[in-house]
Design an enzyme around this catalytic site. Sequence first.
Site, mmCIF file in Angstrom:
data_model
loop_
_atom_site.group_PDB
_atom_site.id
_atom_site.type_symbol
_atom_site.label_atom_id
_atom_site.label_comp_id
_atom_site.label_asym_id
_atom_site.label_seq_id
_atom_site.Cartn_x
_atom_site.Cartn_y
_atom_site.Cartn_z
ATOM 1 N N ASP A 188 0.861 -1.183 0.000
ATOM 2 C CA ASP A 188 0.000 0.000 0.000
ATOM 3 C C ASP A 188 0.894 1.229 0.000
ATOM 4 O O ASP A 188 1.670 1.445 0.934
ATOM 5 C CB ASP A 188 -0.913 -0.001 1.227
ATOM 6 C CG ASP A 188 -1.788 1.239 1.281
ATOM 7 O OD1 ASP A 188 -2.603 1.427 0.356
ATOM 8 O OD2 ASP A 188 -1.646 2.030 2.241
ATOM 9 N N GLU A 272 -1.468 -1.648 -6.124
ATOM 10 C CA GLU A 272 -2.667 -1.017 -6.662
ATOM 11 C C GLU A 272 -2.333 -0.247 -7.932
ATOM 12 O O GLU A 272 -1.221 0.261 -8.099
ATOM 13 C CB GLU A 272 -3.269 -0.050 -5.643
ATOM 14 C CG GLU A 272 -4.014 -0.702 -4.509
ATOM 15 C CD GLU A 272 -4.657 0.329 -3.597
ATOM 16 O OE1 GLU A 272 -5.892 0.374 -3.523
ATOM 17 O OE2 GLU A 272 -3.899 1.084 -2.957
ATOM 18 N N CYS A 325 -13.038 -4.226 5.634
ATOM 19 C CA CYS A 325 -12.586 -4.919 6.849
ATOM 20 C C CYS A 325 -12.005 -6.269 6.454
ATOM 21 O O CYS A 325 -12.701 -7.101 5.868
ATOM 22 C CB CYS A 325 -13.747 -5.094 7.832
ATOM 23 S SG CYS A 325 -13.310 -6.072 9.302
ATOM 24 N N CYS A 328 -14.196 -9.339 8.458
ATOM 25 C CA CYS A 328 -15.553 -9.759 8.131
ATOM 26 C C CYS A 328 -15.983 -9.406 6.711
ATOM 27 O O CYS A 328 -17.031 -9.856 6.250
ATOM 28 C CB CYS A 328 -16.555 -9.155 9.130
ATOM 29 S SG CYS A 328 -16.701 -7.344 8.999
ATOM 30 N N CYS A 344 -14.027 -1.858 13.155
ATOM 31 C CA CYS A 344 -15.184 -2.339 12.411
ATOM 32 C C CYS A 344 -16.316 -2.707 13.382
ATOM 33 O O CYS A 344 -16.100 -2.901 14.583
ATOM 34 C CB CYS A 344 -14.785 -3.537 11.558
ATOM 35 S SG CYS A 344 -16.138 -4.226 10.566
ATOM 36 N N CYS A 346 -17.643 -5.457 13.592
ATOM 37 C CA CYS A 346 -17.400 -6.808 14.097
ATOM 38 C C CYS A 346 -16.435 -6.803 15.276
ATOM 39 O O CYS A 346 -16.165 -7.848 15.867
ATOM 40 C CB CYS A 346 -16.877 -7.709 12.993
ATOM 41 S SG CYS A 346 -15.195 -7.293 12.427
ATOM 42 N N ASP A 353 -3.383 1.633 6.954
ATOM 43 C CA ASP A 353 -2.441 1.239 5.915
ATOM 44 C C ASP A 353 -2.159 -0.259 5.933
ATOM 45 O O ASP A 353 -2.081 -0.901 4.877
ATOM 46 C CB ASP A 353 -1.141 2.025 6.066
ATOM 47 C CG ASP A 353 -1.346 3.519 5.898
ATOM 48 O OD1 ASP A 353 -2.278 3.902 5.178
ATOM 49 O OD2 ASP A 353 -0.587 4.303 6.506
#
Length: 402
Positions: A188, A272, A325, A328, A344, A346, A353
């Site tokens: 990333d 990416e 996330c 989940c 999150c 969850c 990052d």
Amino acid sequence: MTQQVKRAFKYRFYPTDEQAAELSRTFGCVRLVYNKALEERTRAWYGEQRRVSYVQSSAALTEWKKTEELAFLAEVSSVPLQQALRHLQTAFGNFFAQRAKYPRFKRRKKSRASAEYTRSAFKWRDGKLTLAKMAEPLGIRWSRPLPQGVEPSTVTVSRDAAGRWFVSMLCEDTATPDPATAAAVGIDAGITSLVTLSTGEKISNPRHERRDRARLARAQRKLSRKAKGSANREKARREVARVHAQIADRRRDHLHKLSTRLVRENQTVVIEDLAVRNLLKNGKLARAISDASWTELRSMLEYKCAWYGRELVVIDRWFPSSKLCGACGTVRAKLPLNVREWTCECGAAHDRDVNAAKNILAAGLAVSACGDGVRPQRESSRTGQPSMKQEPQRVTAGIPRL
């Protein structure tokens, strides 16, 4: 399995006064031929809707040399002039294929001047390089040796804005893949941390431009106070160029070390597909993004993965790596840039990052294993082979479609 690749080996050299004068004349003639051919092509296209080919431009160059006004073109090697016409032909090919904008004229005072010599215009003997129209070999500083038994097929001589001379030798070399490994990494890209790895490691951003920003500003203020056209202004301009060159050299050295490490340690590298050109439109972050040089890092990863038998997977730029996330699969509706950590529903706590890098790796491995949405990429100029895979479809769910 070994493969034949093209590698460019770049060295600094120190020309004699005669060599510097000859190369400066060659640079000027190359610029003039390119601009004159571009002018003729532009006039033919907009005036007569007629395309001019390389063969026609080459024939025109021969006629130019016969005129009294341009007779000096015959005093330099003809090969760099022909190469300039070939480069112009390539530029127009890219333009008509909608891969680039309309070719622009070369300016007299530009950041870099260069001339390209093919095999017929230089002599390579006993590790010494002698260019056409020169009696002595170039005084090259061999920072590293050429591979055993390798000879250059093309030589490009250049002078940067700081007045430094470089020679780049394009050679056919054999690339031997590294031993296979099971390791894979997701990357990333960022600004505070140059890259964050899916392993949780964060590699800090050296911020090379920021380190020398005060020194660069002083040099630019001195330049602004010099009279235009004076010798002192030229000295001040060289000083500004030297600061820029040192920043670029340090940045490139760091990116080379980082990319080599990532490729050596991992069999699969996932990144990416960032739209850097669009990101640079952000006035607040443009300077930091340019200093990070994500595009150059990607380019290095592309050809090094091809050289050393690694796989580079590029996932679609719309994949919600930061908002997804990893526990989940829930995708947050919004995640502002100033939120570096989030929890999150969850209950999973995420570092923005690190979570993005892990999601990038998971998506890349899914694409690599299943081949969903994989499309061929442009060929690498260094390898002649497709260098990566990519997931082009926009991901709207929490987990990539398999």
